[in-house]
Design an enzyme around this catalytic site. Sequence first.
Site, PDB file in Angstrom:
ATOM      1  N   LYS A  46       0.830  -1.205   0.000  1.00 35.16           N
ATOM      2  CA  LYS A  46       0.000   0.000   0.000  1.00 35.16           C
ATOM      3  C   LYS A  46       0.864   1.255   0.000  1.00 35.16           C
ATOM      4  CE  LYS A  46      -3.727  -0.283   2.293  1.00 35.16           C
ATOM      5  NZ  LYS A  46      -4.647  -0.481   3.428  1.00 35.16           N
ATOM      6  N   ARG A 116      -3.648   2.878   8.567  1.00 35.86           N
ATOM      7  CA  ARG A 116      -3.927   1.597   7.909  1.00 35.86           C
ATOM      8  C   ARG A 116      -2.667   0.747   7.854  1.00 35.86           C
ATOM      9  NH1 ARG A 116      -8.490   2.249   3.977  1.00 35.86           N
ATOM     10  NH2 ARG A 116      -9.129   4.428   3.972  1.00 35.86           N
ATOM     11  N   GLY A 125      -8.218  -7.147   4.375  1.00 29.90           N
ATOM     12  CA  GLY A 125      -9.092  -7.358   5.521  1.00 29.90           C
ATOM     13  C   GLY A 125      -8.473  -8.111   6.679  1.00 29.90           C
ATOM     14  N   MET A 127      -5.701  -7.265   8.526  1.00 29.23           N
ATOM     15  CA  MET A 127      -5.164  -6.442   9.609  1.00 29.23           C
ATOM     16  C   MET A 127      -6.084  -5.248   9.839  1.00 29.23           C
ATOM     17  SD  MET A 127      -1.091  -6.798   8.904  1.00 29.23           S
ATOM     18  CE  MET A 127      -1.249  -6.586   7.127  1.00 29.23           C
ATOM     19  N   ARG A 371      -3.704  -1.701  -5.880  1.00 23.63           N
ATOM     20  CA  ARG A 371      -2.899  -2.899  -5.646  1.00 23.63           C
ATOM     21  C   ARG A 371      -3.275  -3.930  -6.707  1.00 23.63           C
ATOM     22  NH1 ARG A 371      -5.880  -4.551   0.030  1.00 23.63           N
ATOM     23  NH2 ARG A 371      -7.972  -4.840  -0.806  1.00 23.63           N
ATOM     24  N   HIS A 487      -1.914 -42.595   2.441  1.00 19.99           N
ATOM     25  CA  HIS A 487      -2.460 -43.461   1.385  1.00 19.99           C
ATOM     26  C   HIS A 487      -3.711 -42.841   0.783  1.00 19.99           C
ATOM     27  CE1 HIS A 487      -5.098 -46.736  -0.089  1.00 19.99           C
ATOM     28  NE2 HIS A 487      -3.967 -47.206  -0.596  1.00 19.99           N
ATOM     29  N   ARG A 593       1.936 -48.364 -10.297  1.00 19.60           N
ATOM     30  CA  ARG A 593       2.036 -49.197  -9.100  1.00 19.60           C
ATOM     31  C   ARG A 593       1.316 -50.521  -9.349  1.00 19.60           C
ATOM     32  NH1 ARG A 593      -0.016 -44.204  -7.797  1.00 19.60           N
ATOM     33  NH2 ARG A 593       1.275 -42.790  -6.560  1.00 19.60           N
ATOM     34  N   ARG A 649       6.595 -50.041 -11.689  1.00 19.82           N
ATOM     35  CA  ARG A 649       7.284 -50.443 -10.468  1.00 19.82           C
ATOM     36  C   ARG A 649       6.868 -51.856 -10.090  1.00 19.82           C
ATOM     37  NH1 ARG A 649       6.121 -47.112  -5.067  1.00 19.82           N
ATOM     38  NH2 ARG A 649       4.205 -48.352  -5.120  1.00 19.82           N
ATOM     39  N   GLU A 777      15.103 -44.299  -2.966  1.00 20.36           N
ATOM     40  CA  GLU A 777      14.201 -43.851  -1.900  1.00 20.36           C
ATOM     41  C   GLU A 777      14.765 -44.134  -0.517  1.00 20.36           C
ATOM     42  OE1 GLU A 777      10.508 -46.042  -2.431  1.00 20.36           O
ATOM     43  OE2 GLU A 777      11.593 -47.598  -3.508  1.00 20.36           O
ATOM     44  N   SER A 796      14.725 -43.094 -10.493  1.00 20.23           N
ATOM     45  CA  SER A 796      13.529 -42.328 -10.157  1.00 20.23           C
ATOM     46  C   SER A 796      13.515 -42.161  -8.647  1.00 20.23           C
ATOM     47  CB  SER A 796      12.263 -43.045 -10.631  1.00 20.23           C
ATOM     48  OG  SER A 796      11.126 -42.270 -10.311  1.00 20.23           O
ATOM     49  N   GLY A 798      12.032 -41.739  -5.287  1.00 21.79           N
ATOM     50  CA  GLY A 798      10.754 -41.888  -4.591  1.00 21.79           C
ATOM     51  C   GLY A 798      10.768 -40.983  -3.375  1.00 21.79           C
ATOM     52  N   THR A 799      10.358 -39.730  -3.581  1.00 20.23           N
ATOM     53  CA  THR A 799      10.565 -38.719  -2.538  1.00 20.23           C
ATOM     54  C   THR A 799       9.676 -38.911  -1.321  1.00 20.23           C
ATOM     55  OG1 THR A 799       9.090 -37.252  -3.793  1.00 20.23           O
ATOM     56  CG2 THR A 799      11.470 -36.977  -4.107  1.00 20.23           C
ATOM     57  N   ASN A 800       8.553 -39.622  -1.470  1.00 18.38           N
ATOM     58  CA  ASN A 800       7.726 -39.892  -0.284  1.00 18.38           C
ATOM     59  C   ASN A 800       8.511 -40.721   0.732  1.00 18.38           C
ATOM     60  OD1 ASN A 800       5.658 -38.603  -1.638  1.00 18.38           O
ATOM     61  ND2 ASN A 800       4.635 -40.486  -2.257  1.00 18.38           N
ATOM     62  N   ASP A 801       9.019 -41.878   0.282  1.00 16.27           N
ATOM     63  CA  ASP A 801       9.769 -42.741   1.192  1.00 16.27           C
ATOM     64  C   ASP A 801      11.113 -42.135   1.565  1.00 16.27           C
ATOM     65  OD1 ASP A 801       8.131 -44.799   1.920  1.00 16.27           O
ATOM     66  OD2 ASP A 801       8.699 -46.130   0.281  1.00 16.27           O
ATOM     67  N   CYS A 863       9.169 -39.472  -8.665  1.00 14.73           N
ATOM     68  CA  CYS A 863       7.809 -39.993  -8.834  1.00 14.73           C
ATOM     69  C   CYS A 863       7.017 -39.948  -7.537  1.00 14.73           C
ATOM     70  CB  CYS A 863       7.839 -41.416  -9.379  1.00 14.73           C
ATOM     71  SG  CYS A 863       8.681 -42.601  -8.311  1.00 14.73           S
ATOM     72  N   TYR A 883      12.647 -35.429 -15.736  1.00 11.77           N
ATOM     73  CA  TYR A 883      11.191 -35.382 -15.644  1.00 11.77           C
ATOM     74  C   TYR A 883      10.739 -35.420 -14.198  1.00 11.77           C
ATOM     75  CZ  TYR A 883      11.228 -40.437 -14.685  1.00 11.77           C
ATOM     76  OH  TYR A 883      11.449 -41.667 -14.127  1.00 11.77           O
TER      77      TYR A 883
END
Length: 915
Positions: A46, A116, A125, A127, A371, A487, A593, A649, A777, A796, A798-801, A863, A883
């Site tokens: 602002k 303000r 809205g 603050m 803004r 899951h 999977r 996999r 992984e 590949s 496996g970023t979750n595990d 993946c 990828y």
Amino acid sequence: MTGKTTKRKAPPRAAATAARTKKRVFSFGDGKADGRADMKALLGGKGANLAEMTRLGVPVPPGFTISTEVCSAFNAAGQKLSAPVEAEVLRAMGRVEKIMKRRFGDPENPLLVSVRSGARASMPGMMDTVLNLGLSDRSVEGVAARFGPRFAHDSYRRFISMYADVVLGVEMESFKNRLEALKDERNVDLDTDLDADDLRGLVHEYLEVVEEHTGKPFPQDPHDQLWGAVAAVFRSWENDRAVTYRKLNGIPSSWGTAVNVQAMVFGNRGDDCATGVAFTRNPSTGERVFYGEYLKNAQGEDVVAGIRTPQPINKANRRADQAHLPTLEEEMPAAYRDLVRIYQKLERHYRDMQDIEFTIEHGTLWMLQTRTGKRTVRAAVKIAVDMAHERLITKDEAILRVDPRALDQLLHPTFDPKARRDVLARGLPASPGAATGNVVLFADEAEARAKAGEKVILVRAETSPEDIHGMHAAEGILTGRGGLTSHAAVVARGMGKCCVAGCGALRIDADRGEIHFEGRTVRVGEPISLDGSTGEVMSGRVPTVTPELGGEFAELMQWADARRVLRVRTNADTPNDAKIARQFGAEGIGLCRTEHMFFEPSRILAVREMILASDAVQRRRALDKLLPMQRGDFVGIFRAMEGLPVTIRLLDPPLHEFLPHEDEGIREVAAALGSDVARVRAKIDSLREFNPMLGHRGCRLGITFPEIYRMQVRAIAEAAREVSESGVKVRPEIMIPLVAHVKELERLRRAAEEEIEGVLSSRHGSRVRPSIGTMIELPRAALTADGIAAHADFFSFGTNDLTQMTYGLSRDDASRFLDVYIDTGILEDDPFVSIDEEGIGALIRTGVELGRRTRRELKVGICGEHGGDPKSVKFCARLGLDYVSCSPYRVPVARLAAAQAAIESKATRGRRASS
């Protein structure tokens, strides 16, 4: 009314001299400004835009901005303003007094100001604001003498209520109740129908309310009012709604807010005065139409607070049900023409759709704010594409203008924003979309009811792979436990199903057929609605709307694809998922999977026979039943992908996940195996593990039961041959999961190649040879990737595990406490949502560098669910991955994020070259 006005003296000269060493307060007005548009970090959005508009010659009431650095110092000093800051403020106030020819605190001709907030990022809205500051029992009479008693007392009662609410902590409701009671007593609907005497009496009542609640009279010294309001606005940076907004929009708490003090101009001084809010384009649709509302004889909060019904700003903006309402264009044509000229100037200057606030005082237009306007994602896409065609911005800029995360709203149904919502509870927004259906508690029941034509919501404490058929049949999924990568969340996103996970208020009573939400009960068969974008769980059926993608979306994505380097694949387990992903632009399957295929009712018995077999002969007999089924699965997917790469996999989950737990299922398996129930039950018990995710799973299954992986590899090779011989190109990739040691991969690759060779040599014809790679992984795999790469055609991640194993966190349980870690600043983001670049990212970087040191042409992707997170996608692009792979409905999100990464990288290289 009583009370003395005493002017606070400026701090000593020495302190004022010290203050000049570093500027903290930035003035604007009369065509001059200390600040500029590019100073948002210091002045907030602002303040920076008020300065910029002043420089542009736009009529802006004079004022000054107290910087965001003062906010940080204020909080560090125990919420106190320093003497040097107060000295700068008083000097800046003097400049405003000179321009306005009024004096702050003068009882005869007082300068009134607004106070303000103004953060670096727009937080509409969230603050606090105070208007008409400087009025007192004495000065209100001076204002009355100059401008009329009704205007004076209307302004004073507004100031008292706002100041008391924001600074003194008196609930606004206390004042609203007095106002409504007075209107009822006078039998009027609008506050504009109250006369001067009414308002004078209301001021008396408001002052009494303040003293009743605080034990002190309302402050009469304008300087005390000013310091109180400035401190309150700084404090409002940490109010609950601001903290929540920052959390939802990824705004760092360290930014702080600026405070803008500005001379008041009045839209409530008569029928030739007005106030309004407008957008330079329609914020809902993106249409190039000036869009807004105004009120005559009103102040700004009247427009946004719904106290009175605003009128349309122009005829083009007037709906059919507003045909009887006059417009600003008709009532004040000269001021409207000025407003049109200024909005067009501002949009050209800022090169984006603007949200503007204005006041008209006796026919003279004043601009109070501009803004970048908030907009729906549909509008964002249209505005970006239109502005590129209008040559206001480049195509690169158009791509950068659209938030990839917001695309979820375009790809899933949403609830009608006008519909009433009865919120029962809130969980985590695990998979976007809107779903309504009758409550069911079991997957089988969900499937049965859905087949009968009923729309259902599957409610579970948590889901498992055994629930897959019920999840597929349901409109949406609600779980009591689990996080954004549980899951339920992962599978729901893959299916494009709405999901709310980790709803802590949910209690399931399966015996009574009820679910409970802290005192509210819903029975099985009764409807609920889920908002997968907000995490809300609502009672009853809330109507939905299906967003339209439109031609602009396709055009924007075409521009994005032309710029990105990073490819985008999808996680898909069925031909239908694959087709949906291709429609969204997927360039292959990065994760198929195979375990999800095993839960089909027609084959689960054969899977259980395989697992519980007492010897290799029994196991091979069961696998012989599964082979044609698996082959058929892969044929369907290969055909759907038509020559795009498909990474399959091999079996990953612990075997116990496929086993029955009820007596009926155990008896069925025992009969199929020709064994007794007790022996089968004992075998099932023997396969239970204390920590199955760290146990007998992934490639360990292939080592101990090699015939399982051999069957799957043969099915893949035979399917590839069949599809290839039909004239469809096939690019199969076999991925071996959970490799920790190079010798695991070496052994399993050798076995896989033997099966592939057996298929290829069995008859003449197609010679499709699948490539073989592995999932990285486990931390050990990343750290020894140079050795593993010698036996892998691709990696590949496996970023979750990998996140679970590195953090030592269960993604299904971490949601119970991760919010605390984020709220307290231990973590910036949930590591299961965005890649932790410092920790997990370092392992990925190490794995990529080591792997490509051994095999320069090594193909590398990710993946995990991070493949659809824009922040993570950009990290992968910077690392030079080939990828990312994500669920079908997040493919456009990843495509846009990858394009933005390429554009940002190009800009970074350009800056380096020019420096």
